[in-house]
Structure formats: C-alpha cells, structure tokens
Design a protein around this motif. Structure first.
Motif, PDB file in Angstrom:
ATOM      1  N   LEU A   1     -46.326  37.629 -29.776  1.00 13.85           N
ATOM      2  CA  LEU A   1     -44.992  38.240 -29.686  1.00 13.85           C
ATOM      3  C   LEU A   1     -43.914  37.302 -30.218  1.00 13.85           C
ATOM      4  CD1 LEU A   1     -45.205  40.015 -26.219  1.00 13.85           C
ATOM      5  CD2 LEU A   1     -44.966  41.103 -28.456  1.00 13.85           C
ATOM      6  N   LEU A   2     -43.999  36.028 -29.871  1.00  9.56           N
ATOM      7  CA  LEU A   2     -42.988  35.079 -30.341  1.00  9.56           C
ATOM      8  C   LEU A   2     -43.022  34.927 -31.862  1.00  9.56           C
ATOM      9  CD1 LEU A   2     -43.117  32.358 -27.559  1.00  9.56           C
ATOM     10  CD2 LEU A   2     -41.248  33.926 -28.057  1.00  9.56           C
ATOM     11  N   VAL A   3     -44.216  34.824 -32.440  1.00  4.91           N
ATOM     12  CA  VAL A   3     -44.282  34.696 -33.896  1.00  4.91           C
ATOM     13  C   VAL A   3     -43.840  35.996 -34.574  1.00  4.91           C
ATOM     14  CG1 VAL A   3     -46.676  35.325 -34.474  1.00  4.91           C
ATOM     15  CG2 VAL A   3     -45.579  33.451 -35.671  1.00  4.91           C
ATOM     16  N   CYS A   4     -44.079  37.133 -33.946  1.00  4.23           N
ATOM     17  CA  CYS A   4     -43.577  38.408 -34.486  1.00  4.23           C
ATOM     18  C   CYS A   4     -42.053  38.387 -34.559  1.00  4.23           C
ATOM     19  CB  CYS A   4     -44.011  39.589 -33.605  1.00  4.23           C
ATOM     20  SG  CYS A   4     -45.723  40.052 -33.806  1.00  4.23           S
ATOM     21  N   GLY A   5     -41.435  37.892 -33.487  1.00  2.66           N
ATOM     22  CA  GLY A   5     -39.974  37.809 -33.464  1.00  2.66           C
ATOM     23  C   GLY A   5     -39.435  36.823 -34.488  1.00  2.66           C
ATOM     24  N   LEU A   6     -40.136  35.706 -34.641  1.00  3.02           N
ATOM     25  CA  LEU A   6     -39.672  34.681 -35.586  1.00  3.02           C
ATOM     26  C   LEU A   6     -39.872  35.091 -37.046  1.00  3.02           C
ATOM     27  CD1 LEU A   6     -41.020  31.513 -33.735  1.00  3.02           C
ATOM     28  CD2 LEU A   6     -38.614  32.084 -34.120  1.00  3.02           C
ATOM     29  N   GLU A   7     -40.969  35.774 -37.323  1.00  4.20           N
ATOM     30  CA  GLU A   7     -41.313  36.118 -38.705  1.00  4.20           C
ATOM     31  C   GLU A   7     -40.987  37.571 -39.063  1.00  4.20           C
ATOM     32  OE1 GLU A   7     -42.758  34.317 -41.397  1.00  4.20           O
ATOM     33  OE2 GLU A   7     -42.124  32.618 -40.180  1.00  4.20           O
ATOM     34  N   GLY A   8     -40.681  38.390 -38.061  1.00 11.47           N
ATOM     35  CA  GLY A   8     -40.430  39.809 -38.334  1.00 11.47           C
ATOM     36  C   GLY A   8     -41.704  40.579 -38.664  1.00 11.47           C
ATOM     37  N   TRP A   9     -42.816  40.124 -38.139  1.00 10.19           N
ATOM     38  CA  TRP A   9     -44.104  40.757 -38.403  1.00 10.19           C
ATOM     39  C   TRP A   9     -44.360  41.893 -37.421  1.00 10.19           C
ATOM     40  CZ3 TRP A   9     -47.599  35.796 -38.509  1.00 10.19           C
ATOM     41  CH2 TRP A   9     -47.408  35.108 -39.717  1.00 10.19           C
TER      42      TRP A   9
ATOM     43  N   LYS B   1     -50.204  41.960 -36.456  1.00  6.99           N
ATOM     44  CA  LYS B   1     -50.299  40.766 -37.296  1.00  6.99           C
ATOM     45  C   LYS B   1     -50.001  39.503 -36.484  1.00  6.99           C
ATOM     46  CE  LYS B   1     -48.904  38.815 -41.721  1.00  6.99           C
ATOM     47  NZ  LYS B   1     -48.127  39.018 -42.947  1.00  6.99           N
ATOM     48  N   GLY B   2     -49.048  39.588 -35.564  1.00  2.81           N
ATOM     49  CA  GLY B   2     -48.732  38.445 -34.720  1.00  2.81           C
ATOM     50  C   GLY B   2     -49.892  38.064 -33.811  1.00  2.81           C
ATOM     51  N   ILE B   3     -50.545  39.056 -33.229  1.00  3.16           N
ATOM     52  CA  ILE B   3     -51.708  38.794 -32.371  1.00  3.16           C
ATOM     53  C   ILE B   3     -52.850  38.224 -33.203  1.00  3.16           C
ATOM     54  CG2 ILE B   3     -53.444  39.865 -30.863  1.00  3.16           C
ATOM     55  CD1 ILE B   3     -50.621  39.559 -29.631  1.00  3.16           C
ATOM     56  N   TYR B   4     -53.046  38.791 -34.384  1.00  3.74           N
ATOM     57  CA  TYR B   4     -54.067  38.290 -35.310  1.00  3.74           C
ATOM     58  C   TYR B   4     -53.813  36.814 -35.625  1.00  3.74           C
ATOM     59  CZ  TYR B   4     -56.558  37.945 -39.829  1.00  3.74           C
ATOM     60  OH  TYR B   4     -57.364  37.566 -40.863  1.00  3.74           O
ATOM     61  N   TRP B   5     -52.574  36.462 -35.924  1.00  7.08           N
ATOM     62  CA  TRP B   5     -52.214  35.069 -36.208  1.00  7.08           C
ATOM     63  C   TRP B   5     -52.487  34.177 -34.991  1.00  7.08           C
ATOM     64  CZ3 TRP B   5     -48.825  31.930 -33.632  1.00  7.08           C
ATOM     65  CH2 TRP B   5     -48.587  30.687 -34.198  1.00  7.08           C
ATOM     66  N   ALA B   6     -52.123  34.659 -33.794  1.00  2.00           N
ATOM     67  CA  ALA B   6     -52.318  33.871 -32.571  1.00  2.00           C
ATOM     68  C   ALA B   6     -53.801  33.581 -32.335  1.00  2.00           C
ATOM     69  CB  ALA B   6     -51.709  34.597 -31.376  1.00  2.00           C
ATOM     70  N   PHE B   7     -54.665  34.586 -32.517  1.00  2.00           N
ATOM     71  CA  PHE B   7     -56.102  34.363 -32.339  1.00  2.00           C
ATOM     72  C   PHE B   7     -56.640  33.397 -33.392  1.00  2.00           C
ATOM     73  CE2 PHE B   7     -56.129  37.852 -29.387  1.00  2.00           C
ATOM     74  CZ  PHE B   7     -57.160  37.518 -28.520  1.00  2.00           C
ATOM     75  N   GLN B   8     -56.219  33.549 -34.633  1.00  2.00           N
ATOM     76  CA  GLN B   8     -56.650  32.616 -35.683  1.00  2.00           C
ATOM     77  C   GLN B   8     -56.255  31.190 -35.339  1.00  2.00           C
ATOM     78  OE1 GLN B   8     -55.876  33.130 -39.826  1.00  2.00           O
ATOM     79  NE2 GLN B   8     -55.654  35.343 -39.572  1.00  2.00           N
ATOM     80  N   THR B   9     -55.048  31.032 -34.851  1.00  2.00           N
ATOM     81  CA  THR B   9     -54.541  29.699 -34.537  1.00  2.00           C
ATOM     82  C   THR B   9     -55.280  29.097 -33.349  1.00  2.00           C
ATOM     83  OG1 THR B   9     -52.390  30.309 -35.419  1.00  2.00           O
ATOM     84  CG2 THR B   9     -52.462  28.387 -33.964  1.00  2.00           C
ATOM     85  N   THR B  10     -55.418  29.871 -32.283  1.00  2.00           N
ATOM     86  CA  THR B  10     -56.074  29.367 -31.073  1.00  2.00           C
ATOM     87  C   THR B  10     -57.527  29.000 -31.321  1.00  2.00           C
ATOM     88  OG1 THR B  10     -54.614  30.635 -29.664  1.00  2.00           O
ATOM     89  CG2 THR B  10     -56.702  29.944 -28.695  1.00  2.00           C
ATOM     90  N   PHE B  11     -58.226  29.823 -32.051  1.00  2.00           N
ATOM     91  CA  PHE B  11     -59.643  29.576 -32.288  1.00  2.00           C
ATOM     92  C   PHE B  11     -59.868  28.738 -33.546  1.00  2.00           C
ATOM     93  CE2 PHE B  11     -59.578  33.127 -29.396  1.00  2.00           C
ATOM     94  CZ  PHE B  11     -60.542  32.746 -28.476  1.00  2.00           C
TER      95      PHE B  11
END
Length: 183
Positions: free
Chosen positions: A31-39, A43-53
């Motif tokens: 959610l935070l990256v969605c707000g920062l990037e306007g995604w 896509k934001g959840i996808y990015w979060a999982f990629q980053t965490t794992f």
C-alpha cells in the motif's frame, strides 16, 4: 488424543501468527509503495512480495527518490521479519517435538533397570538423580552439563554434606573475588 493434539494446535497457531505478520507486512509495504509510485494495488503487493522474498525480477522499477528510500528500509525490515518468522516457525516445531517427547517419557513405564541407571553414587536414586536423569532423557541437558554442575556444587559444598548450608555460604562469601568469579 489430548497431548499430541495440543502440541499440533500450538504449532499451527504459531505458524498462523508468523504468516499473518508476513502478510500484514506485505500489505502495508504494498500500500505504501502504491501511494508513493501511484501504482495499482496488485502491482504494489507484487513488488512487496518480490522485495521480501529477495526475488527482484526488476520489472517494478521505482522512480521516486522517496520510493527508493522507502524500498531500502522496507527491504531491511521485511527480509529481517521473514527470517524471524522462519525462525519462529522452526522454534515452534522444536517446542512441539520437545513437548511430544516429554509426554512420551511421562507415559513410559519406569523399569528397575532404568531406575538403577539413574543412581550415580550407588546408594539408591534420590530426587536430584531422578530429575537429572529425566532431563538427560528428554535431551534438555547433556551428561557432560550435569557432571559439570554437580562438580561445581561439590566445590561449593565445603563440608561434603550434600547441602549448601550457612557455613558453605559463608565460605563462598569469603572466597568471592569479583563478579561471577570464585577463587
């Protein structure tokens, strides 16, 4: 059914808790990256999982400076939380196995040969020998650790009575030479 079922319940509860923590972290980060990037949310959840794992396909590139600062902090936090969750799940599994082993030992019939093996000094099994023997049988302590603790007790028991009485404690106070050290 009671003992093993409670162990299973404890293990499942802990796994669910740790998985819940990871999922919550994914949602917040996404959610935070969605707000920062306007995604979009997905896509934001996808990015979060990629980053965490630590997958990092590179198909979700961050463009804003604030997003990159957030990503660096989020990566540290989320990867650390993931490691903690795995450690917690592993610890819960070990706790459940130890509890299962303890319950099995408590149900086990104690035969005379087993009791005789607990006798360290040849005068019958006292409470301390029984407890130490059971702790070794449950893999809570090793024989070496028990021997070291008994040796330490024997050194403190100046009169050899098998008890640390007031005389032994006075001698201990006189021998005390610093924090955690005995002369």
């Amino acid at each position: 059914m009671g003992g093993w079922f409670r162990c299973l319940q404890m293990l499942v509860r802990k796994k669910i808790f740790f998985l819940g923590v990871i999922l919550a972290l994914q949602m917040v980060g996404g959610l935070l990256v969605c707000g920062l990037e306007g995604w979009p949310f997905v896509k934001g959840i996808y990015w979060a999982f990629q980053t965490t794992f630590t997958i990092g396909y590179g198909d979700c590139a961050l463009t804003g400076a604030n997003s990159r600062v957030f990503a660096a902090l989020y990566a540290l936090l989320s990867v650390g939380a993931l490691g903690g969750a795995f450690a917690g799940i592993s610890g819960a599994k070990k706790e459940a196995e130890a509890e299962k082993h303890f319950r099995k030992l408590m149900r086990q019939e104690l035969d005379p040969a087993m009791i005789a093996r607990l006798d360290r000094d040849g005068d019958g099994v006292d409470r301390a020998e029984f407890v130490l023997g059971m702790l070794v049988a449950m893999d809570c302590v090793s024989e070496r650790e028990c021997a070291a603790l008994l040796d330490r007790f024997d050194k403190l028991d100046a009169d050899g009575s098998g008890r640390l009485d007031s005389e032994d404690l006075r001698g201990l106070a006189n021998a005390y030479t610093g924090p955690g050290r005995l002369s």
